[in-house]
Write a protein that holds these residues in place. Structure first.
Motif, PDB file in Angstrom:
ATOM      1  N   ALA A  27      42.260  47.164  39.978  1.00 21.47           N
ATOM      2  CA  ALA A  27      42.450  48.104  41.077  1.00 21.47           C
ATOM      3  C   ALA A  27      41.134  48.772  41.459  1.00 21.47           C
ATOM      4  O   ALA A  27      40.827  48.943  42.645  1.00 21.47           O
ATOM      5  CB  ALA A  27      43.493  49.156  40.688  1.00 21.47           C
ATOM      6  N   GLY A  28      40.338  49.140  40.448  1.00 23.22           N
ATOM      7  CA  GLY A  28      39.044  49.739  40.717  1.00 23.22           C
ATOM      8  C   GLY A  28      38.106  48.792  41.438  1.00 23.22           C
ATOM      9  O   GLY A  28      37.359  49.192  42.338  1.00 23.22           O
ATOM     10  N   TYR A  29      38.130  47.521  41.049  1.00 22.03           N
ATOM     11  CA  TYR A  29      37.284  46.517  41.695  1.00 22.03           C
ATOM     12  C   TYR A  29      37.660  46.366  43.167  1.00 22.03           C
ATOM     13  O   TYR A  29      36.786  46.349  44.046  1.00 22.03           O
ATOM     14  CB  TYR A  29      37.439  45.186  40.970  1.00 22.03           C
ATOM     15  CG  TYR A  29      36.628  44.046  41.582  1.00 22.03           C
ATOM     16  CD1 TYR A  29      35.358  43.762  41.109  1.00 22.03           C
ATOM     17  CD2 TYR A  29      37.154  43.282  42.617  1.00 22.03           C
ATOM     18  CE1 TYR A  29      34.609  42.723  41.669  1.00 22.03           C
ATOM     19  CE2 TYR A  29      36.418  42.251  43.188  1.00 22.03           C
ATOM     20  CZ  TYR A  29      35.148  41.975  42.706  1.00 22.03           C
ATOM     21  OH  TYR A  29      34.402  40.955  43.266  1.00 22.03           O
ATOM     22  N   MET A  30      38.946  46.256  43.443  1.00 21.53           N
ATOM     23  CA  MET A  30      39.386  46.092  44.827  1.00 21.53           C
ATOM     24  C   MET A  30      39.040  47.311  45.673  1.00 21.53           C
ATOM     25  O   MET A  30      38.644  47.190  46.837  1.00 21.53           O
ATOM     26  CB  MET A  30      40.898  45.813  44.863  1.00 21.53           C
ATOM     27  CG  MET A  30      41.274  44.393  44.483  1.00 21.53           C
ATOM     28  SD  MET A  30      43.067  44.078  44.564  1.00 21.53           S
ATOM     29  CE  MET A  30      43.545  44.516  42.879  1.00 21.53           C
ATOM     30  N   ASP A  31      39.179  48.490  45.086  1.00 22.42           N
ATOM     31  CA  ASP A  31      38.877  49.708  45.818  1.00 22.42           C
ATOM     32  C   ASP A  31      37.380  49.818  46.094  1.00 22.42           C
ATOM     33  O   ASP A  31      36.959  50.113  47.213  1.00 22.42           O
ATOM     34  CB  ASP A  31      39.358  50.922  45.031  1.00 22.42           C
ATOM     35  CG  ASP A  31      39.042  52.233  45.729  1.00 22.42           C
ATOM     36  OD1 ASP A  31      39.517  52.433  46.848  1.00 22.42           O
ATOM     37  OD2 ASP A  31      38.305  53.057  45.148  1.00 22.42           O
ATOM     38  N   TYR A  32      36.556  49.590  45.076  1.00 24.33           N
ATOM     39  CA  TYR A  32      35.101  49.744  45.216  1.00 24.33           C
ATOM     40  C   TYR A  32      34.505  48.717  46.172  1.00 24.33           C
ATOM     41  O   TYR A  32      33.638  49.036  46.987  1.00 24.33           O
ATOM     42  CB  TYR A  32      34.442  49.621  43.844  1.00 24.33           C
ATOM     43  CG  TYR A  32      32.934  49.804  43.873  1.00 24.33           C
ATOM     44  CD1 TYR A  32      32.386  51.091  43.902  1.00 24.33           C
ATOM     45  CD2 TYR A  32      32.069  48.713  43.874  1.00 24.33           C
ATOM     46  CE1 TYR A  32      31.012  51.275  43.936  1.00 24.33           C
ATOM     47  CE2 TYR A  32      30.692  48.892  43.907  1.00 24.33           C
ATOM     48  CZ  TYR A  32      30.175  50.171  43.937  1.00 24.33           C
ATOM     49  OH  TYR A  32      28.805  50.357  43.978  1.00 24.33           O
ATOM     50  N   GLU A  90      44.963  39.781  48.542  1.00 23.19           N
ATOM     51  CA  GLU A  90      45.081  38.323  48.572  1.00 23.19           C
ATOM     52  C   GLU A  90      43.770  37.655  48.157  1.00 23.19           C
ATOM     53  O   GLU A  90      43.772  36.636  47.451  1.00 23.19           O
ATOM     54  CB  GLU A  90      45.499  37.848  49.964  1.00 23.19           C
ATOM     55  CG  GLU A  90      46.894  38.283  50.395  1.00 23.19           C
ATOM     56  CD  GLU A  90      46.936  39.722  50.885  1.00 23.19           C
ATOM     57  OE1 GLU A  90      45.854  40.372  50.950  1.00 23.19           O
ATOM     58  OE2 GLU A  90      48.036  40.208  51.196  1.00 23.19           O
ATOM     59  N   ASP A  91      42.645  38.243  48.591  1.00 26.39           N
ATOM     60  CA  ASP A  91      41.338  37.689  48.219  1.00 26.39           C
ATOM     61  C   ASP A  91      41.073  37.865  46.732  1.00 26.39           C
ATOM     62  O   ASP A  91      40.502  36.977  46.085  1.00 26.39           O
ATOM     63  CB  ASP A  91      40.229  38.349  49.036  1.00 26.39           C
ATOM     64  CG  ASP A  91      40.324  38.034  50.517  1.00 26.39           C
ATOM     65  OD1 ASP A  91      40.944  37.006  50.859  1.00 26.39           O
ATOM     66  OD2 ASP A  91      39.780  38.810  51.327  1.00 26.39           O
ATOM     67  N   TYR A  92      41.483  39.015  46.185  1.00 23.86           N
ATOM     68  CA  TYR A  92      41.290  39.225  44.749  1.00 23.86           C
ATOM     69  C   TYR A  92      42.142  38.256  43.946  1.00 23.86           C
ATOM     70  O   TYR A  92      41.695  37.714  42.928  1.00 23.86           O
ATOM     71  CB  TYR A  92      41.636  40.664  44.364  1.00 23.86           C
ATOM     72  CG  TYR A  92      41.378  40.950  42.906  1.00 23.86           C
ATOM     73  CD1 TYR A  92      40.109  41.281  42.452  1.00 23.86           C
ATOM     74  CD2 TYR A  92      42.407  40.867  41.974  1.00 23.86           C
ATOM     75  CE1 TYR A  92      39.868  41.521  41.110  1.00 23.86           C
ATOM     76  CE2 TYR A  92      42.177  41.106  40.630  1.00 23.86           C
ATOM     77  CZ  TYR A  92      40.906  41.436  40.207  1.00 23.86           C
ATOM     78  OH  TYR A  92      40.670  41.657  38.869  1.00 23.86           O
ATOM     79  N   LEU A  93      43.375  38.027  44.396  1.00 26.34           N
ATOM     80  CA  LEU A  93      44.244  37.071  43.716  1.00 26.34           C
ATOM     81  C   LEU A  93      43.610  35.685  43.711  1.00 26.34           C
ATOM     82  O   LEU A  93      43.621  34.988  42.684  1.00 26.34           O
ATOM     83  CB  LEU A  93      45.605  37.024  44.402  1.00 26.34           C
ATOM     84  CG  LEU A  93      46.588  35.963  43.884  1.00 26.34           C
ATOM     85  CD1 LEU A  93      46.883  36.165  42.402  1.00 26.34           C
ATOM     86  CD2 LEU A  93      47.879  35.995  44.705  1.00 26.34           C
ATOM     87  N   ALA A 113      51.038  41.608  43.882  1.00 22.33           N
ATOM     88  CA  ALA A 113      50.866  42.421  42.680  1.00 22.33           C
ATOM     89  C   ALA A 113      51.451  41.728  41.454  1.00 22.33           C
ATOM     90  O   ALA A 113      50.856  41.737  40.370  1.00 22.33           O
ATOM     91  CB  ALA A 113      51.516  43.785  42.875  1.00 22.33           C
ATOM     92  N   ALA A 114      52.609  41.112  41.612  1.00 23.92           N
ATOM     93  CA  ALA A 114      53.244  40.419  40.494  1.00 23.92           C
ATOM     94  C   ALA A 114      52.396  39.240  40.026  1.00 23.92           C
ATOM     95  O   ALA A 114      52.283  38.987  38.822  1.00 23.92           O
ATOM     96  CB  ALA A 114      54.639  39.948  40.895  1.00 23.92           C
ATOM     97  N   ARG A 115      51.793  38.520  40.945  1.00 20.61           N
ATOM     98  CA  ARG A 115      50.969  37.370  40.571  1.00 20.61           C
ATOM     99  C   ARG A 115      49.671  37.816  39.893  1.00 20.61           C
ATOM    100  O   ARG A 115      49.224  37.202  38.926  1.00 20.61           O
ATOM    101  CB  ARG A 115      50.676  36.527  41.812  1.00 20.61           C
ATOM    102  CG  ARG A 115      51.911  35.833  42.380  1.00 20.61           C
ATOM    103  CD  ARG A 115      51.567  34.951  43.555  1.00 20.61           C
ATOM    104  NE  ARG A 115      50.654  33.858  43.148  1.00 20.61           N
ATOM    105  CZ  ARG A 115      50.068  33.036  44.013  1.00 20.61           C
ATOM    106  NH1 ARG A 115      50.298  33.187  45.324  1.00 20.61           N
ATOM    107  NH2 ARG A 115      49.275  32.073  43.586  1.00 20.61           N
ATOM    108  N   ILE A 116      49.067  38.891  40.397  1.00 20.54           N
ATOM    109  CA  ILE A 116      47.864  39.424  39.737  1.00 20.54           C
ATOM    110  C   ILE A 116      48.208  39.906  38.338  1.00 20.54           C
ATOM    111  O   ILE A 116      47.481  39.634  37.369  1.00 20.54           O
ATOM    112  CB  ILE A 116      47.256  40.569  40.572  1.00 20.54           C
ATOM    113  CG1 ILE A 116      46.694  40.037  41.896  1.00 20.54           C
ATOM    114  CG2 ILE A 116      46.159  41.279  39.789  1.00 20.54           C
ATOM    115  CD1 ILE A 116      46.195  41.128  42.836  1.00 20.54           C
ATOM    116  N   ALA A 117      49.314  40.633  38.206  1.00 18.11           N
ATOM    117  CA  ALA A 117      49.728  41.133  36.897  1.00 18.11           C
ATOM    118  C   ALA A 117      49.978  39.999  35.919  1.00 18.11           C
ATOM    119  O   ALA A 117      49.624  40.081  34.735  1.00 18.11           O
ATOM    120  CB  ALA A 117      50.988  41.991  37.049  1.00 18.11           C
ATOM    121  N   GLU A 118      50.572  38.928  36.405  1.00 20.28           N
ATOM    122  CA  GLU A 118      50.821  37.772  35.539  1.00 20.28           C
ATOM    123  C   GLU A 118      49.512  37.184  35.035  1.00 20.28           C
ATOM    124  O   GLU A 118      49.367  36.867  33.843  1.00 20.28           O
ATOM    125  CB  GLU A 118      51.608  36.714  36.301  1.00 20.28           C
ATOM    126  CG  GLU A 118      51.924  35.468  35.464  1.00 20.28           C
ATOM    127  CD  GLU A 118      52.705  34.435  36.251  1.00 20.28           C
ATOM    128  OE1 GLU A 118      53.096  33.425  35.642  1.00 20.28           O
ATOM    129  OE2 GLU A 118      52.918  34.631  37.465  1.00 20.28           O
TER     130      GLU A 118
END
Length: 310
Positions: A287-292, A298-301, A269-274
């Motif tokens: 968050a919406g993209y990952m949920d949908y 890890e894949d989104y990062l 989460a910290a790395r995505i936020a950065e």
């Protein structure tokens, strides 16, 4: 089932009920009995329950259940032989639904409240910040958090100043004023609100004060209410108090992702936020993209990292 075999509602079931996980909710009288027991246990120090905070966050979306909480709180607090009363729920005009995923901003909400209630001319406050920083969400959350302090709450779309008067004409109808033209609406509404105070009006996405000057209260008209203006533009300091809203602190950015995304770790989460600059809108969209798409954090990062590197 939202309750056990003995038809007793459990604490975990109550949380699931609030989250909408049950298609067949338990009888409301059992919910009422359980809520009352929770409040009494909290008063006795047996469980950790902050009634005021929970009520403020739940009231907008689960009115029936939180009314039960309020009733139970009043029953446990009122001295024997006396009844307690509460201010009726305020009327609202076009107030957007509460964001159930609203995260953080406690300090900003407290500052906004302090500014608005200050005796040093704080009845009008401007929330200024970049697009996507969460100005509108802050104003709406403030309205729900403190709406028990107001008798009337209105939300006005101020992006196009030419359309503000027509919204006030509609607002006039909500206040029971018949046959009010757009030209007469603004002063008539403020005049009526003098008898409906305290009130709150949010002007969302306003421009500089010039185009909105006729829609903002002045003198005695603004003496019994509060005004919040959200804007991306500067130039308001001579007209109202200005509160600058920045991106999330990293802690709140991580909290939002952790709340919204299953399997999200603090490190990821910290790395995505950065990568997303801690911008609330970008984090919400992530968050919406990952949920949908059922994308693992890890894949989104990895996806965000690769796109930023190209």
């Amino acid at each position: 089932m939202a309750y056990d075999e003995r038809k007793v509602l459990t604490r975990s079931s109550l949380s699931d009920l609030l989250a909408g996980k049950f298609t067949k909710p338990p009888p409301w009288e059992r919910v009422s009995a359980y809520v009352t027991a929770c409040v009494r246990a909290a008063r006795a120090g047996q469980i950790d329950l902050s009634c005021e905070e929970e009520l403020a966050r739940l009231r907008g979306d689960h009115a029936t259940l939180t009314d039960l909480f309020e009733t139970a709180v009043r029953e446990t607090r009122a001295p024997q032989g006396r009844t307690s009363t509460s201010r009726p729920r305020p009327a609202t005009y076009r107030l957007p639904p509460r964001n159930t995923n609203f995260t953080g901003r406690e300090a900003a909400l407290q500052e906004l409240r302090q500014r608005l209630t200050s005796r040093n001319g704080g009845a009008m406050q401007v929330v200024h910040g970049l697009g996507g920083v969460g100005k509108t969400q802050l104003a709406v959350e403030y309205a729900y958090l403190y709406r028990s302090e107001y008798r009337f709450v209105a939300f006005v779309d101020a992006e196009d100043p030419a359309l503000v008067a027509s919204q006030f004409a509609s607002l006039a109808g909500e206040l029971g004023l018949a046959e009010v033209s757009s030209e007469q609406a603004i002063p008539r509404v403020y005049g009526e609100l003098m008898d409906h105070g305290p009130w709150l009006i949010i002007f969302d996405n306003g421009e500089r004060p010039g185009p909105l000057v006729d829609a903002l209260p002045s003198g005695d008209l603004g003496s019994n209410g509060h005004v919040i203006v959200t804007t991306r533009l500067r130039g308001w300091s001579s007209r109202a108090g200005v509160m600058h809203l920045d991106v999330f602190p990293r802690r709140e950015a991580v909290e939002l992702l952790a709340r919204r995304v299953c399997g999200m770790t603090t490190v990821v989460a910290a790395r995505i936020a950065e990568h997303l600059g801690d911008l609330p809108l970008a984090l919400e969209q992530a968050a919406g993209y990952m949920d949908y798409n059922q994308t693992a954090p890890e894949d989104y990062l990895a996806l965000v990292t690769s796109r930023l590197e190209t």
